[in-house]
Design an enzyme around this catalytic site. Sequence first.
Site, mmCIF file in Angstrom:
data_model
loop_
_atom_site.group_PDB
_atom_site.id
_atom_site.type_symbol
_atom_site.label_atom_id
_atom_site.label_comp_id
_atom_site.label_asym_id
_atom_site.label_seq_id
_atom_site.Cartn_x
_atom_site.Cartn_y
_atom_site.Cartn_z
ATOM 1 C CD GLN A 156 25.926 45.407 34.092
ATOM 2 O OE1 GLN A 156 26.319 44.309 34.882
ATOM 3 N NE2 GLN A 156 27.517 46.062 33.598
ATOM 4 C CG HIS A 172 28.936 41.136 33.432
ATOM 5 N ND1 HIS A 172 30.542 41.293 33.519
ATOM 6 C CD2 HIS A 172 28.392 42.452 33.146
ATOM 7 C CE1 HIS A 172 31.118 42.432 33.634
ATOM 8 N NE2 HIS A 172 29.470 43.076 33.603
ATOM 9 C CD GLU A 214 26.908 43.828 40.665
ATOM 10 O OE1 GLU A 214 27.929 43.570 40.550
ATOM 11 O OE2 GLU A 214 26.473 43.190 39.837
ATOM 12 C CG HIS A 215 25.438 47.632 38.448
ATOM 13 N ND1 HIS A 215 25.391 46.345 38.534
ATOM 14 C CD2 HIS A 215 26.810 48.336 38.540
ATOM 15 C CE1 HIS A 215 26.876 45.863 38.227
ATOM 16 N NE2 HIS A 215 27.393 47.109 38.588
ATOM 17 C CG ASP A 250 30.998 47.643 35.083
ATOM 18 O OD1 ASP A 250 30.347 47.663 36.158
ATOM 19 O OD2 ASP A 250 29.737 47.791 33.857
ATOM 20 C CG HIS A 285 35.387 45.824 85.055
ATOM 21 N ND1 HIS A 285 35.691 44.520 85.178
ATOM 22 C CD2 HIS A 285 35.192 46.224 84.157
ATOM 23 C CE1 HIS A 285 35.872 43.958 84.232
ATOM 24 N NE2 HIS A 285 35.527 44.729 83.108
#
Length: 440
Positions: free
Chosen positions: A267, A270, A336-337, A370, A429
Amino acid sequence: MLSRIDLRDRDLTTRELLEVVPRAEVDVAAALQTVLPILADVRERGEHALREYGERFDGAVPSSLRVPAAEIEDALTTLDPAVREGLEEAITRVRAFHVATVPPPVKVELAPGATVSQRWIPVGRVGLYVPGGLAVYPSSVVMNVVAAQSAGVKAIAVTSPPQREFGGSVHPTILAACALLGVDEVYAVGGAQAVGMLAYGAEAADGSVLCEPVDVITGPGNVYVAAAKRAVNGVVGIDSEAGPTEIAIVADDSADADYVAADLLSQAEHDPMAGSVLITDDADLAERVETALLARAQATKHVARTKEALTGIQSAVILTGSLEQSIQVADAYGAEHLEIHTRDAAEVAGRIRNAGAIFVGPHSPVPLGDYLAGSNHVLPTGGTARFASGLNVVSFLKAVSVIEYDAGALAEVGRKVIALANAEDLPAHGEAIAARLERG
């Protein structure tokens, strides 16, 4: 390489845990000041503005902002066969999972003659943003397009930054992925200006329509893309404001240190702002992971950005006093992961409440997700997994209730409706109900 956060002798509240877990510093609000004029300009001047921003920010402008269909098909003919095989397998697996997760319609008979149904209706048109900065992401094309197609969306537009290397067009691998998925509406437009084009539509230089507006925009991007999505949210739907990618690994003394190091590194490559976090109750494992990580980082291709990510404030080793505390930290972080490298990993995974996606055991690394595990890799970042989900078919669906009562069913509850309406001082109503009851 990683900083240390030692929680072994600390009993922290949820609030304290939220303050202590490492985070990247991303100021989407500040980026809004840059983005808002761009969005307004694209809305006003259409193609003229899009071309100017492409030249300014990407250093490239194609002859046609909409990529010709023939160019999309040609990209597939020149695609590396091994890459094509990988994309085709990813499409097959991701589609199988997403089709299976489309929620079924529901119909409930509450009383004789009284039914309420719920059906799921796909949005009419979506815009999918595919990044084109430090890396090329045909996998993002697969994740976004397959989820939308599985939901039943009929009109899909893909946009990705123009590439100077390819004459201002979209990267050919992204075009090839679009071809495999049957998408022929692709634009060489990136950044905030692409979000503006999708949200508001854009007029071509000759006065015709370049791009029709969409109903939903999805896909990750940099902070300016995230800010633009925040700005247009409400004009269109969005999936999320994606921040830098992140991985957290919960590990005990049974974990393989080299596997853990490899996954933290995966990761970190990235982005310099990517977060890599190890959560463990075993100090010896932490030392072994550090040693393996240093060796791997020195040998990796993207060594500069990787080291910047691993030494940044968003990455750390968090030492805990027990597996129970590790789970508490993981839930506070809301990764996230999230990988689980422990004994009884499936049981531990079942106790996690906050994560975009959970990867269980030593042979389910994040890179599998991924690309072609079958799950979606567009996931909540920055701790938003505490309340948000990753991209899925429901991102492109609307739940619509259908109410159908006959005269007898209405008569059964009509007086109760009138009583509630009067209690809220909304007599009209009640009168709408009474008008029907009076007819018998």
